[in-house]
Design a protein around this motif. Structure first.
Motif, PDB file in Angstrom:
ATOM      1  N   ARG A  99      48.431  31.634  37.365  1.00 43.76           N
ATOM      2  CA  ARG A  99      47.649  31.542  38.599  1.00 43.76           C
ATOM      3  C   ARG A  99      48.470  31.987  39.809  1.00 43.76           C
ATOM      4  O   ARG A  99      47.952  32.670  40.703  1.00 43.76           O
ATOM      5  N   LEU A 100      49.739  31.609  39.867  1.00 44.10           N
ATOM      6  CA  LEU A 100      50.566  32.012  40.998  1.00 44.10           C
ATOM      7  C   LEU A 100      50.811  33.513  41.000  1.00 44.10           C
ATOM      8  O   LEU A 100      50.836  34.146  42.060  1.00 44.10           O
ATOM      9  N   LYS A 101      50.971  34.089  39.821  1.00 39.97           N
ATOM     10  CA  LYS A 101      51.131  35.541  39.745  1.00 39.97           C
ATOM     11  C   LYS A 101      49.885  36.239  40.278  1.00 39.97           C
ATOM     12  O   LYS A 101      49.964  37.257  40.970  1.00 39.97           O
ATOM     13  N   GLU A 102      48.721  35.689  39.949  1.00 41.98           N
ATOM     14  CA  GLU A 102      47.462  36.276  40.420  1.00 41.98           C
ATOM     15  C   GLU A 102      47.319  36.142  41.924  1.00 41.98           C
ATOM     16  O   GLU A 102      46.868  37.072  42.607  1.00 41.98           O
ATOM     17  N   LEU A 103      47.701  34.996  42.480  1.00 44.02           N
ATOM     18  CA  LEU A 103      47.446  34.696  43.887  1.00 44.02           C
ATOM     19  C   LEU A 103      48.535  35.206  44.832  1.00 44.02           C
ATOM     20  O   LEU A 103      48.232  35.644  45.949  1.00 44.02           O
ATOM     21  N   THR A 104      49.790  35.113  44.417  1.00 44.39           N
ATOM     22  CA  THR A 104      50.882  35.468  45.332  1.00 44.39           C
ATOM     23  C   THR A 104      51.911  36.413  44.723  1.00 44.39           C
ATOM     24  O   THR A 104      52.857  36.809  45.407  1.00 44.39           O
ATOM     25  N   ASN A 105      51.739  36.752  43.446  1.00 42.57           N
ATOM     26  CA  ASN A 105      52.714  37.599  42.743  1.00 42.57           C
ATOM     27  C   ASN A 105      54.095  36.936  42.715  1.00 42.57           C
ATOM     28  O   ASN A 105      55.126  37.606  42.749  1.00 42.57           O
ATOM     29  N   GLU A 106      54.110  35.594  42.661  1.00 40.18           N
ATOM     30  CA  GLU A 106      55.354  34.833  42.599  1.00 40.18           C
ATOM     31  C   GLU A 106      55.397  34.002  41.323  1.00 40.18           C
ATOM     32  O   GLU A 106      54.363  33.591  40.797  1.00 40.18           O
ATOM     33  N   SER A 107      56.593  33.708  40.872  1.00 37.01           N
ATOM     34  CA  SER A 107      56.771  32.726  39.808  1.00 37.01           C
ATOM     35  C   SER A 107      56.711  31.337  40.448  1.00 37.01           C
ATOM     36  O   SER A 107      56.860  31.206  41.675  1.00 37.01           O
ATOM     37  N   PRO A 108      56.498  30.276  39.653  1.00 36.58           N
ATOM     38  CA  PRO A 108      56.515  28.928  40.249  1.00 36.58           C
ATOM     39  C   PRO A 108      57.814  28.636  40.998  1.00 36.58           C
ATOM     40  O   PRO A 108      57.790  28.039  42.071  1.00 36.58           O
ATOM     41  N   LYS A 109      58.941  29.062  40.442  1.00 38.00           N
ATOM     42  CA  LYS A 109      60.226  28.823  41.105  1.00 38.00           C
ATOM     43  C   LYS A 109      60.294  29.544  42.448  1.00 38.00           C
ATOM     44  O   LYS A 109      60.719  28.959  43.456  1.00 38.00           O
ATOM     45  N   LYS A 128      45.273  42.592  49.463  1.00 34.47           N
ATOM     46  CA  LYS A 128      45.149  42.131  48.076  1.00 34.47           C
ATOM     47  C   LYS A 128      43.720  42.296  47.562  1.00 34.47           C
ATOM     48  O   LYS A 128      43.494  42.645  46.401  1.00 34.47           O
ATOM     49  N   ARG A 129      42.753  42.034  48.447  1.00 42.78           N
ATOM     50  CA  ARG A 129      41.346  42.171  48.013  1.00 42.78           C
ATOM     51  C   ARG A 129      40.989  43.631  47.766  1.00 42.78           C
ATOM     52  O   ARG A 129      40.278  43.949  46.813  1.00 42.78           O
ATOM     53  N   ARG A 130      41.466  44.528  48.614  1.00 37.38           N
ATOM     54  CA  ARG A 130      41.103  45.934  48.473  1.00 37.38           C
ATOM     55  C   ARG A 130      41.832  46.599  47.305  1.00 37.38           C
ATOM     56  O   ARG A 130      41.294  47.499  46.665  1.00 37.38           O
ATOM     57  N   PHE A 131      43.064  46.152  47.044  1.00 42.04           N
ATOM     58  CA  PHE A 131      43.859  46.794  45.992  1.00 42.04           C
ATOM     59  C   PHE A 131      44.341  45.750  44.984  1.00 42.04           C
ATOM     60  O   PHE A 131      45.522  45.379  44.958  1.00 42.04           O
ATOM     61  N   PRO A 132      43.432  45.255  44.158  1.00 43.51           N
ATOM     62  CA  PRO A 132      43.789  44.172  43.230  1.00 43.51           C
ATOM     63  C   PRO A 132      44.827  44.562  42.184  1.00 43.51           C
ATOM     64  O   PRO A 132      45.469  43.683  41.602  1.00 43.51           O
ATOM     65  N   LYS A 133      45.031  45.851  41.954  1.00 42.32           N
ATOM     66  CA  LYS A 133      46.017  46.281  40.958  1.00 42.32           C
ATOM     67  C   LYS A 133      47.415  46.445  41.556  1.00 42.32           C
ATOM     68  O   LYS A 133      48.385  46.634  40.828  1.00 42.32           O
ATOM     69  N   ALA A 134      47.506  46.389  42.882  1.00 43.76           N
ATOM     70  CA  ALA A 134      48.809  46.505  43.536  1.00 43.76           C
ATOM     71  C   ALA A 134      49.585  45.199  43.375  1.00 43.76           C
ATOM     72  O   ALA A 134      49.031  44.163  43.008  1.00 43.76           O
ATOM     73  N   ARG A 135      50.877  45.256  43.676  1.00 44.10           N
ATOM     74  CA  ARG A 135      51.731  44.069  43.570  1.00 44.10           C
ATOM     75  C   ARG A 135      52.381  43.776  44.926  1.00 44.10           C
ATOM     76  O   ARG A 135      53.594  43.940  45.091  1.00 44.10           O
ATOM     77  N   PRO A 136      51.583  43.389  45.930  1.00 52.03           N
ATOM     78  CA  PRO A 136      52.156  43.135  47.255  1.00 52.03           C
ATOM     79  C   PRO A 136      53.089  41.934  47.255  1.00 52.03           C
ATOM     80  O   PRO A 136      52.794  40.898  46.647  1.00 52.03           O
TER      81      PRO A 136
END
Length: 342
Positions: A263-273, A152-160
């Motif tokens: 914030r969750l999208k930024e940190l984990t690429n997840e919705s709150p649910k 995630k740090r190396r590829f901030p534009k990716a969606r892991p």
């Protein structure tokens, strides 16, 4: 189907050879299908996988253990191909996939091939080369669970996507784990030759066409340890009453629901649910590994008032029912204890 398997310095020799072998095994099975297979369908397929091991200059680079990787040709000599795959590799002194001249050349070659319609795939640390090619920007992808934060740090534009075994988007396939080249190859076969031939390849190889998610192997809460907000949210969810909503979680964190979502999208690429579901299922995995509790009791402890909804969510994230997971986890522990005893 012309398949290019990319060799760079530090590549895993087993993965390079294994990819070539699995496609070769598939060809053999198509020529002489075992009794009981769908022979009519298989005999009429025109697909043959031609595998070529390529490197930047056509020379044999050293593998992870120092042995030389046999190479068929250089990138320039390879020319066009239908599929280009890059496997795992040794990590550098910083415990991260290194950046070298041959890796940068491989990334550029992958980028150009993808523009021309090639399916590109990366397994384990090989996903970093796909990332260096810019092919993961804005795309869903995965990597080995213990490289997730660095990725995630190396590829901030990716969606892991945390903890999944295989991700595919726009002719780009990624898998996680040093042995996930098997999953990569089987997914490529399914994509290009169809599910029947992928099943044949898996059956002949005695492999699983449905790889289990990485999240069941990773330490519980591993991804949440990356940020204080995630740890705080996890703690709230663990002690919440059944039926807790995203709005209630946001309120407990003193955030607006919109801010929590961002914030969750930024940190984990997840919705709150999705985040809440994952935390609850990770809790459930721990509880199911402890003898005594019924599935219904585990569901209630994890915040589910309805055990049917719990089972549905559990299957979606782990690929197994709660009962199957318990048997798998107990069997895995017993096998480990037996090896230690021996």
């Amino acid at each position: 189907m012309n398949v290019a398997v990319i060799a760079v310095e530090g590549s895993l020799l087993s993965a390079i050879a294994g990819l070539a072998d699995l496609f070769w095994i598939t060809n053999q099975a198509l020529r002489a299908p075992p009794a009981g297979t769908a022979e009519g369908l298989l005999h009429h397929t025109q697909i043959v996988f031609n595998t070529t091991i390529v490197s930047a200059d056509g020379k044999s680079p050293p593998a992870a253990q120092g042995r030389r990787i046999p190479v068929d040709c250089s990138f320039d000599e390879m020319g066009a191909c239908d599929i280009a795959l890059v496997a795992g590799m040794a990590l550098g002194p910083d415990r991260l996939p290194p950046l070298s001249g041959s890796i940068e050349t491989a990334a550029e070659w992958l980028r150009n091939r993808h523009k021309q319609g090639t399916v590109v795939g990366g397994a384990c640390a090989g996903t970093f080369i796909v990332g260096e090619a810019g092919l993961l920007d804005g795309r869903r992808c995965t990597t080995t669970w213990w490289l997730h934060h660095a990725f995630k740090r190396r590829f901030p534009k990716a969606r892991p996507v945390w903890g999944t075994a295989v991700e595919e988007q726009d002719r780009v396939i990624t898998t996680g784990g040093p042995l996930s080249w098997i999953d990569l190859a089987l997914h490529v076969i399914k994509l290009t030759a169809g599910p029947e031939i992928a099943k044949l390849a898996a059956d002949v190889s005695v492999a699983d066409t449905l790889p289990m998610p990485q999240m069941i192997y990773a330490p519980r809460g591993y991804v949440n340890a990356a940020a204080p907000l995630l740890l705080q949210a996890e703690e709230i969810i663990r002690h919440a009453s059944p039926g807790m909503t995203a709005e209630a979680l946001a309120g407990a964190l003193n955030l607006s629901e919109r801010t929590l979502h961002r914030r969750l999208k930024e940190l984990t690429n997840e919705s709150p649910k999705s985040f809440m579901t994952r935390v609850r299922i990770e809790m459930a995995c721990v509880l199911l590994e402890t003898p005594g509790a019924s599935v219904k009791q585990v569901a209630q402890q994890c915040g589910y008032g309805d055990d049917t909804a719990f089972r549905r969510a559990f299957i979606q994230l782990t690929g197994m029912t709660p009962a199957d997971y318990r048997r798998w986890a107990v069997g895995r522990r017993l096998r480990t204890e037996q090896r230690e005893f021996e």
